[in-house]
Every structure is written in C-alpha cells, then in structure tokens.
Design an enzyme around this catalytic site. Structure first.
Site, PDB file in Angstrom:
ATOM      1  CG  ASN A   1      -1.733   1.219   1.397  1.00 35.43           C
ATOM      2  OD1 ASN A   1      -1.828   2.029   0.471  1.00 35.43           O
ATOM      3  ND2 ASN A   1      -2.342   1.393   2.558  1.00 35.43           N
TER       4      ASN A   1
ATOM      5  CE  LYS B   1      -0.076   3.226   4.733  1.00 37.26           C
ATOM      6  NZ  LYS B   1      -0.002   3.340   6.181  1.00 37.26           N
TER       7      LYS B   1
ATOM      8  CG  HIS C   1      -5.855   1.959   5.185  1.00 41.13           C
ATOM      9  ND1 HIS C   1      -5.390   2.939   6.024  1.00 41.13           N
ATOM     10  CD2 HIS C   1      -4.858   1.052   5.065  1.00 41.13           C
ATOM     11  CE1 HIS C   1      -4.148   2.647   6.386  1.00 41.13           C
ATOM     12  NE2 HIS C   1      -3.800   1.500   5.809  1.00 41.13           N
TER      13      HIS C   1
ATOM     14  CD  GLU D   1      -2.788   5.581   6.804  1.00 31.76           C
ATOM     15  OE1 GLU D   1      -2.718   5.638   5.563  1.00 31.76           O
ATOM     16  OE2 GLU D   1      -1.913   5.056   7.519  1.00 31.76           O
TER      17      GLU D   1
ATOM     18  CD  GLU E   1      -3.525  -2.537   7.389  1.00 27.67           C
ATOM     19  OE1 GLU E   1      -2.416  -2.787   6.931  1.00 27.67           O
ATOM     20  OE2 GLU E   1      -4.125  -1.476   7.170  1.00 27.67           O
TER      21      GLU E   1
ATOM     22  N   GLY F   1       2.649   2.076  10.771  1.00 33.35           N
ATOM     23  CA  GLY F   1       3.670   3.119  10.630  1.00 33.35           C
ATOM     24  C   GLY F   1       4.394   3.468  11.913  1.00 33.35           C
TER      25      GLY F   1
ATOM     26  CB  SER G   1       5.280  -1.955  11.876  1.00 29.16           C
ATOM     27  OG  SER G   1       4.882  -0.628  12.160  1.00 29.16           O
TER      28      SER G   1
HETATM   29  P1  PGA Z   1       2.817   0.156   7.594  1.00 33.33           P
HETATM   30  O1  PGA Z   1       1.362   0.431   6.985  1.00 33.33           O
HETATM   31  O2  PGA Z   1       3.317  -1.130   7.004  1.00 33.33           O
HETATM   32  O3  PGA Z   1       3.641   1.338   7.185  1.00 33.33           O
HETATM   33  O4  PGA Z   1       2.655   0.051   9.085  1.00 33.33           O
HETATM   34  C1  PGA Z   1       0.437  -0.610   6.784  1.00 33.33           C
HETATM   35  C2  PGA Z   1      -0.858  -0.069   6.225  1.00 33.33           C
HETATM   36  O5  PGA Z   1      -1.255   1.027   6.609  1.00 33.33           O
HETATM   37  O6  PGA Z   1      -1.517  -0.738   5.411  1.00 33.33           O
END
Ligand code: PGA
Length: 258
Positions: free
Chosen positions: A3, A5, A91, A93, A161, A167, A207
C-alpha cells in the site's frame, strides 16, 4: 500487497519504484500473489508496465457511486478501466478521514459487483486489558460483511491492521495476530458456515518488515500482508515476497500421482 499510500510524489518516481520491484522479482514463477496499490493517478501508466499482470494493481479507495455530479470521487468502473483488479476498503486512514462503516460496506458491494477483489481492513485503535478491542474488530467486520453472500466472500480478503501498529514500528506479536485470525474466522464461520473460512484469506498489516515477516507468516498462519512503509523500498518489498515464497514452498502439500 504493498500500500503505497500518498507516495511517491511523482509519476516518474512511481515508475522507478515499480520497475525496481519488477526487476527484483525477476521472471520466476511464484505462488505468492503480488499486488501494489499506487496513488490512483499512476494506475494507468503502471498497468502498462505490467502487461503479464505478474504484479497486480489495486486502488487504495473507491467510491460506490456510479458517476455524475460528485466532485473528486473515483468510481469502480474508472479504476477498473485503468488496470486495477483490487481495491482496499476501510483502511484506518480513510476511517480517520471520516469514512463510515456504511460507506465502506457500500464500497465493498460496488467493488464486488464490478468484479474487483477487495481487501477489507479492520483493526482496533489500541489494546486494552479487558479485551474490548475484539468488540471493535467484530463490529467493523460485521458491518463490512452485512448481507454479503458466500459467493461474494470469495472476492474478499480481510486485513487485520491494528492502528497502533501502522507506521509505528510496533507490530502485533505472531500470537496476537493468530488470536485475531481465529477470532475473525469464527465470526465468518458463524455468519456463513465453515466452508467460507477456507475460501477467504486473512492478511496482517502494521509495520511489516523483512525482519518480522517470517515469524508472522509461520507462527500466526496468516495468508499474507498489507505492507505500507516497507513497500516503498523495492528491495525490502521483494525480500518479503521471497520470504513468503520460501514459506509457501515449505508448506506446499506434496502432489500425489494418480
Ligand atoms: P505500515 O502500513 O506497514 O507502514 O505500518 C500498513 C498499512 O497502513 O496498510
């Protein structure tokens, strides 16, 4: 699935990242399904760079609306027509930006109807000592699957998630991920029957790196990953694919001659 983003900042950089991943993967055949979700404006160009669809493409979000006076929205037919086969729904976000369970459900339905594969994200903000986070995941999951059919479910993967792991460098332990996988499978089995559980993949995201991928895949028996930060470095992403491939080979059932 990587992803990306809101990265990288230009089409040129996106093409370079995609090319580096393609080179890193080489021409080998793999049982691991590989996909990336770049920003929507880059889909069209990147799909031209993956004529064999070895690296599948997806969108990070989509609108369930068909078209018309909806400034800024992008429909399922639009992303499909530029090469997307997947879409991420719900997601964290997007949820933080105000997307409701109801909208997410509508997006899932519209995507399935259009023949897209949907990665549905669920996950708690934080963990409490009383296990209330199970209720959070259950509510998100039930809202997402609402009145879907067993056939619809074949088009869905669930990505667990936990928001606190996205992140942050913190990761759910393999035991935590396994516990949540079993919990999600139980909800799916209650709703659709045992068969549904075999048809559906459960991913982990938060992560994921090459240093924790093997333990998560082996010890929690999840089916794959949704990878944010680590998918922006071609070598790191390819390394995680390699790890998944080795584990898949190790667990592959020996074929018996008839
Ligand atoms: P990350 O993000 O691997 O940077 O923690 C995962 C995601 O938001 O799908």
């Amino acid at each position: 699935m990587g992803n990306w983003k809101m990265n990288p900042s230009t089409l040129g950089k996106a093409q370079k990242l995609f090319l580096d991943i393609r080179k890193g993967l080489g021409r080998r055949k793999t049982q691991v399904e590989i996909a990336v979700t770049p920003p929507t404006p880059f889909l069209s160009e990147l799909s031209r760079m993956s004529p064999s669809n070895r690296i599948h493409l997806g969108a990070q979000d989509v609108s369930h609306l068909d078209g018309g006076a909806h400034t800024g929205e992008v429909s399922v037919s639009m992303i499909k027509s530029v090469g997307a086969e997947y879409v991420i729904a719900g997601h964290s976000e997007r949820r933080a930006a105000g997307e409701s369970d109801e909208e997410i459900y509508k997006d899932i339905r519209a995507s399935i109807k259009a023949g897209l594969q949907v990665v549905v994200c669920v996950g708690e903000q934080h963990r409490d000592a009383h296990g209330n986070y199970f209720g959070v995941v259950e509510a998100q999951l039930r809202a997402a699957i609402d009145d879907l059919t067993l056939a619809d479910l074949k088009k869905i993967s669930i990505a667990y998630e936990p928001v606190w792991a996205i992140g942050t460098g913190e990761t759910a332990t393999p035991a935590d991920a396994e516990e949540m996988r079993l919990f999600i499978q139980k909800i799916i089995a209650d709703h659709f029957g045992r068969k549904a559980v075999d048809a559906m993949r459960i991913l982990y995201g938060g992560s994921v790196k090459k240093t924790n991928a093997a333990a998560l895949l082996t010890n929690s028996q999840i089916d794959g990953f949704l990878i944010g930060g680590a998918s922006l470095k071609a070598s790191e992403f390819v390394n995680i694919v390699n790890i998944a491939e080795q584990i898949t080979k190790k667990h592959a059932k020996p074929t018996t001659k008839r």
